[in-house]
Design a protein around this motif. Structure first.
Motif, PDB file in Angstrom:
ATOM      1  N   ILE A  42       0.857  -1.182   0.000  1.00 18.25           N
ATOM      2  CA  ILE A  42       0.000   0.000   0.000  1.00 18.25           C
ATOM      3  C   ILE A  42       0.891   1.230   0.000  1.00 18.25           C
ATOM      4  O   ILE A  42       1.723   1.417   0.895  1.00 18.25           O
ATOM      5  N   ILE A  43       0.741   2.047  -1.021  1.00 19.71           N
ATOM      6  CA  ILE A  43       1.547   3.254  -1.177  1.00 19.71           C
ATOM      7  C   ILE A  43       0.890   4.429  -0.463  1.00 19.71           C
ATOM      8  O   ILE A  43       1.551   5.244   0.157  1.00 19.71           O
ATOM      9  N   ASP A  44      -0.425   4.520  -0.565  1.00 15.63           N
ATOM     10  CA  ASP A  44      -1.178   5.592   0.094  1.00 15.63           C
ATOM     11  C   ASP A  44      -2.517   5.014   0.525  1.00 15.63           C
ATOM     12  O   ASP A  44      -3.197   4.364  -0.271  1.00 15.63           O
ATOM     13  N   TYR A  45      -2.880   5.222   1.779  1.00 18.72           N
ATOM     14  CA  TYR A  45      -4.128   4.678   2.297  1.00 18.72           C
ATOM     15  C   TYR A  45      -5.345   5.413   1.770  1.00 18.72           C
ATOM     16  O   TYR A  45      -6.466   5.039   2.044  1.00 18.72           O
ATOM     17  N   GLY A  46      -5.121   6.441   1.022  1.00 19.88           N
ATOM     18  CA  GLY A  46      -6.160   7.006   0.199  1.00 19.88           C
ATOM     19  C   GLY A  46      -6.993   8.114   0.728  1.00 19.88           C
ATOM     20  O   GLY A  46      -6.861   8.590   1.838  1.00 19.88           O
ATOM     21  N   GLY A  47      -7.874   8.494  -0.158  1.00 20.04           N
ATOM     22  CA  GLY A  47      -8.803   9.569   0.045  1.00 20.04           C
ATOM     23  C   GLY A  47      -9.557   9.750  -1.255  1.00 20.04           C
ATOM     24  O   GLY A  47      -9.439   8.937  -2.167  1.00 20.04           O
ATOM     25  N   PRO A  48     -10.299  10.823  -1.353  1.00 23.52           N
ATOM     26  CA  PRO A  48     -11.045  11.054  -2.588  1.00 23.52           C
ATOM     27  C   PRO A  48     -10.126  11.473  -3.739  1.00 23.52           C
ATOM     28  O   PRO A  48      -9.062  12.052  -3.520  1.00 23.52           O
ATOM     29  N   VAL A  49     -10.560  11.156  -4.950  1.00 21.26           N
ATOM     30  CA  VAL A  49      -9.833  11.589  -6.146  1.00 21.26           C
ATOM     31  C   VAL A  49     -10.029  13.090  -6.269  1.00 21.26           C
ATOM     32  O   VAL A  49     -11.155  13.587  -6.328  1.00 21.26           O
ATOM     33  N   ARG A  78      -8.174  14.949  -8.663  1.00 18.56           N
ATOM     34  CA  ARG A  78      -7.963  15.283 -10.070  1.00 18.56           C
ATOM     35  C   ARG A  78      -7.436  14.038 -10.760  1.00 18.56           C
ATOM     36  O   ARG A  78      -6.754  13.224 -10.149  1.00 18.56           O
ATOM     37  N   TYR A  79      -7.724  13.903 -12.035  1.00 12.91           N
ATOM     38  CA  TYR A  79      -7.145  12.799 -12.796  1.00 12.91           C
ATOM     39  C   TYR A  79      -6.946  13.236 -14.243  1.00 12.91           C
ATOM     40  O   TYR A  79      -7.640  14.112 -14.748  1.00 12.91           O
ATOM     41  N   THR A  80      -5.934  12.674 -14.857  1.00 14.96           N
ATOM     42  CA  THR A  80      -5.632  12.875 -16.270  1.00 14.96           C
ATOM     43  C   THR A  80      -5.379  11.483 -16.853  1.00 14.96           C
ATOM     44  O   THR A  80      -5.319  10.506 -16.106  1.00 14.96           O
ATOM     45  N   PRO A  81      -5.182  11.385 -18.155  1.00 14.05           N
ATOM     46  CA  PRO A  81      -4.838  10.069 -18.716  1.00 14.05           C
ATOM     47  C   PRO A  81      -3.537   9.499 -18.152  1.00 14.05           C
ATOM     48  O   PRO A  81      -3.324   8.292 -18.169  1.00 14.05           O
ATOM     49  N   GLU A  82      -2.679  10.353 -17.594  1.00 13.05           N
ATOM     50  CA  GLU A  82      -1.389   9.900 -17.082  1.00 13.05           C
ATOM     51  C   GLU A  82      -1.319   9.756 -15.572  1.00 13.05           C
ATOM     52  O   GLU A  82      -0.534   8.957 -15.069  1.00 13.05           O
ATOM     53  N   SER A  83      -2.103  10.540 -14.818  1.00 13.39           N
ATOM     54  CA  SER A  83      -1.931  10.551 -13.365  1.00 13.39           C
ATOM     55  C   SER A  83      -3.254  10.759 -12.635  1.00 13.39           C
ATOM     56  O   SER A  83      -4.251  11.160 -13.215  1.00 13.39           O
ATOM     57  N   VAL A  84      -3.186  10.488 -11.323  1.00 19.02           N
ATOM     58  CA  VAL A  84      -4.335  10.689 -10.432  1.00 19.02           C
ATOM     59  C   VAL A  84      -3.817  11.428  -9.196  1.00 19.02           C
ATOM     60  O   VAL A  84      -2.772  11.066  -8.650  1.00 19.02           O
ATOM     61  N   LYS A  85      -4.547  12.441  -8.759  1.00  8.96           N
ATOM     62  CA  LYS A  85      -4.184  13.186  -7.562  1.00  8.96           C
ATOM     63  C   LYS A  85      -5.088  12.763  -6.416  1.00  8.96           C
ATOM     64  O   LYS A  85      -6.313  12.859  -6.507  1.00  8.96           O
ATOM     65  N   ILE A  86      -4.454  12.258  -5.355  1.00 12.06           N
ATOM     66  CA  ILE A  86      -5.159  11.823  -4.151  1.00 12.06           C
ATOM     67  C   ILE A  86      -4.390  12.374  -2.953  1.00 12.06           C
ATOM     68  O   ILE A  86      -3.169  12.219  -2.882  1.00 12.06           O
ATOM     69  N   ASN A  87      -5.083  13.003  -2.024  1.00 12.19           N
ATOM     70  CA  ASN A  87      -4.448  13.565  -0.823  1.00 12.19           C
ATOM     71  C   ASN A  87      -3.292  14.500  -1.151  1.00 12.19           C
ATOM     72  O   ASN A  87      -2.268  14.508  -0.483  1.00 12.19           O
ATOM     73  N   GLY A  88      -3.427  15.256  -2.224  1.00 21.99           N
ATOM     74  CA  GLY A  88      -2.401  16.227  -2.589  1.00 21.99           C
ATOM     75  C   GLY A  88      -1.191  15.654  -3.297  1.00 21.99           C
ATOM     76  O   GLY A  88      -0.272  16.382  -3.633  1.00 21.99           O
ATOM     77  N   SER A  89      -1.175  14.347  -3.536  1.00 21.42           N
ATOM     78  CA  SER A  89      -0.046  13.701  -4.219  1.00 21.42           C
ATOM     79  C   SER A  89      -0.499  13.133  -5.557  1.00 21.42           C
ATOM     80  O   SER A  89      -1.624  12.648  -5.691  1.00 21.42           O
ATOM     81  N   TYR A  90       0.402  13.191  -6.522  1.00 15.65           N
ATOM     82  CA  TYR A  90       0.122  12.634  -7.838  1.00 15.65           C
ATOM     83  C   TYR A  90       0.740  11.253  -7.968  1.00 15.65           C
ATOM     84  O   TYR A  90       1.862  11.018  -7.518  1.00 15.65           O
ATOM     85  N   PHE A  91      -0.004  10.343  -8.610  1.00 12.43           N
ATOM     86  CA  PHE A  91       0.459   8.980  -8.846  1.00 12.43           C
ATOM     87  C   PHE A  91       0.238   8.653 -10.311  1.00 12.43           C
ATOM     88  O   PHE A  91      -0.826   8.946 -10.864  1.00 12.43           O
ATOM     89  N   PHE A  92       1.247   8.044 -10.947  1.00 11.48           N
ATOM     90  CA  PHE A  92       1.124   7.674 -12.351  1.00 11.48           C
ATOM     91  C   PHE A  92       0.206   6.474 -12.512  1.00 11.48           C
ATOM     92  O   PHE A  92       0.353   5.467 -11.815  1.00 11.48           O
TER      93      PHE A  92
END
Length: 74
Positions: free
Chosen positions: A34-41, A43-57
């Motif tokens: 588990i990299i991040d225990y999460g939260g709401p999305v 923002r998202y793009t075709p390349e990344s998703v922003k959760i809890n202020g962090s971007y993930f590919f």
């Protein structure tokens, strides 16, 4: 039980309903970390998703939401 989010529609649905999305990375031996225990999305793009202020590919991680066994939703 969980659902893995893949499509933009699934990320949009998760964002609109405020689902808690958590981020995992697949390791060897069919285990995950588990990299991040999460939260709401946020923002998202075709390349990344922003959760809890962090971007993930999107091509490097899995994005999961917990679902109830009897749920027909997400």
């Amino acid at each position: 039980m969980y659902k893995i989010l893949h499509t933009d529609t699934e990320f949009l649905t998760a964002a609109l309903v405020g689902s808690r999305v958590y981020v995992v990375s697949s390791l060897d031996n069919n285990t995950v970390e588990i990299i991040d225990y999460g939260g709401p999305v946020e923002r998202y793009t075709p390349e990344s998703v922003k959760i809890n202020g962090s971007y993930f590919f999107r091509n490097q991680f899995e994005f999961r939401v917990d679902v109830k066994k009897d749920s027909a939703g997400m």
